[in-house]
Enzyme design. Structure first.
Site, mmCIF file in Angstrom:
data_model
loop_
_atom_site.group_PDB
_atom_site.id
_atom_site.type_symbol
_atom_site.label_atom_id
_atom_site.label_comp_id
_atom_site.label_asym_id
_atom_site.label_seq_id
_atom_site.Cartn_x
_atom_site.Cartn_y
_atom_site.Cartn_z
ATOM 1 N N CYS A 250 0.869 -1.174 0.000
ATOM 2 C CA CYS A 250 0.000 0.000 0.000
ATOM 3 C C CYS A 250 0.904 1.221 0.000
ATOM 4 O O CYS A 250 1.644 1.453 0.969
ATOM 5 C CB CYS A 250 -0.918 0.009 1.217
ATOM 6 S SG CYS A 250 -2.036 1.442 1.264
ATOM 7 N N GLU B 1 -4.378 1.171 -5.382
ATOM 8 C CA GLU B 1 -3.479 0.098 -5.800
ATOM 9 C C GLU B 1 -3.452 0.079 -7.321
ATOM 10 O O GLU B 1 -4.420 0.503 -7.978
ATOM 11 C CB GLU B 1 -3.935 -1.247 -5.229
ATOM 12 C CG GLU B 1 -2.908 -2.363 -5.367
ATOM 13 C CD GLU B 1 -1.548 -1.975 -4.820
ATOM 14 O OE1 GLU B 1 -0.701 -1.534 -5.647
ATOM 15 O OE2 GLU B 1 -1.328 -2.079 -3.607
#
Length: 251
Positions: A2, A103
């Site tokens: 992340c 993402e």
């Protein structure tokens, strides 16, 4: 992994969910990036506190932060055994409030960013770690990292890793490092349920750190030949370069 996320909820809504005793004021952030200050919730003397830390963990034993690569993520499967995270896993666990995260999915045309958020809206909590580094002159710097786990079925269509997301009923267990050892929080560091999150493709504007506005989260059409957006509804190593220091400020 992340590497970008958002926190757009109001300070009042965040405080209501996490129950810390402080009354911080902070603006909506749509593109929070490594080395920037991030909001965290920790437990101190039996009470939850709000604390700003720099995203990118610097272990307390590091001699020179300028020459140490910041660690923005920690693999939950191995963090308890790694020198960089071992102490934090035992003594410095925290929660990281988030409205959503970004993402990137690899495609023949390049990387397509997706915005991922709770299917029912609201704020979620990433499992985090923090440490305090002290310089020889007596100054302190708090920094931290997010824990990641293998992706659930929904996220696996985008990336093979995702943040560890904790439910409210697990907050106390995670934060209570004085009474809850690492072995008893391992069961919390699992992929969230498949229908908890929803994901939509968004503009590549998110790739640029200076872009920090609500338009980053507007869905965009996928390129021809791309799979449809990953959208599911309920019931219907990882590093960043070292950055600046000083007083942390969300503004």
């Amino acid at each position: 992994m992340c590497g970008r996320y958002s926190l757009t909820a109001t300070p009042e809504d965040v405080r209501a969910l996490f129950g810390y005793i402080d009354h911080p004021n902070f603006p909506a952030r749509y593109n929070i990036a490594p080395t920037q200050p991030i909001a965290t919730v920790l437990q101190s003397h039996g009470k939850r506190r709000f604390q700003l830390i720099r995203w990118g963990l610097i272990p307390s034993w590091v001699k020179d932060p300028a020459s140490f690569t910041l660690l923005i993520n920690a693999r939950s499967e191995t963090a308890a055994a790694k020198p960089s995270f071992r102490t934090a896993m035992k003594h410095h666990r925290c929660l990281i409030p988030a409205s959503g995260f970004y993402e990137w999915r690899r495609t023949p045309e390049g990387k397509q960013p997706f915005y991922i958020k709770p299917a029912d809206g609201g704020v979620m909590a990433f499992a985090g770690l923090w440490e305090t580094w002290s310089d020889p002159d007596g100054g302190d710097m708090d920094s931290g990292a997010m824990l990641t786990t293998q992706s659930n079925r929904m996220m696996s269509e985008i990336h093979h890793r995702m943040p560890v997301i904790l439910k409210p009923e697990s907050y106390e267990t995670w934060l209570d490092t004085g009474n809850v050892p690492v072995r008893d929080v391992k069961q919390l560091m699992l992929p969230i349920e498949d229908d908890y999150l929803t994901a939509v493709p968004v503009s590549s504007r998110v790739n640029k750190v200076s872009n920090d506005d609500a338009e980053l989260q507007i869905p965009v059409p996928l390129d021809a030949g791309e799979a449809p957006a990953v959208t599911k509804k309920k019931k219907a190593p990882e590093k960043a370069a070292a950055g600046g220091g000083g007083q942390l400020d969300l503004f």
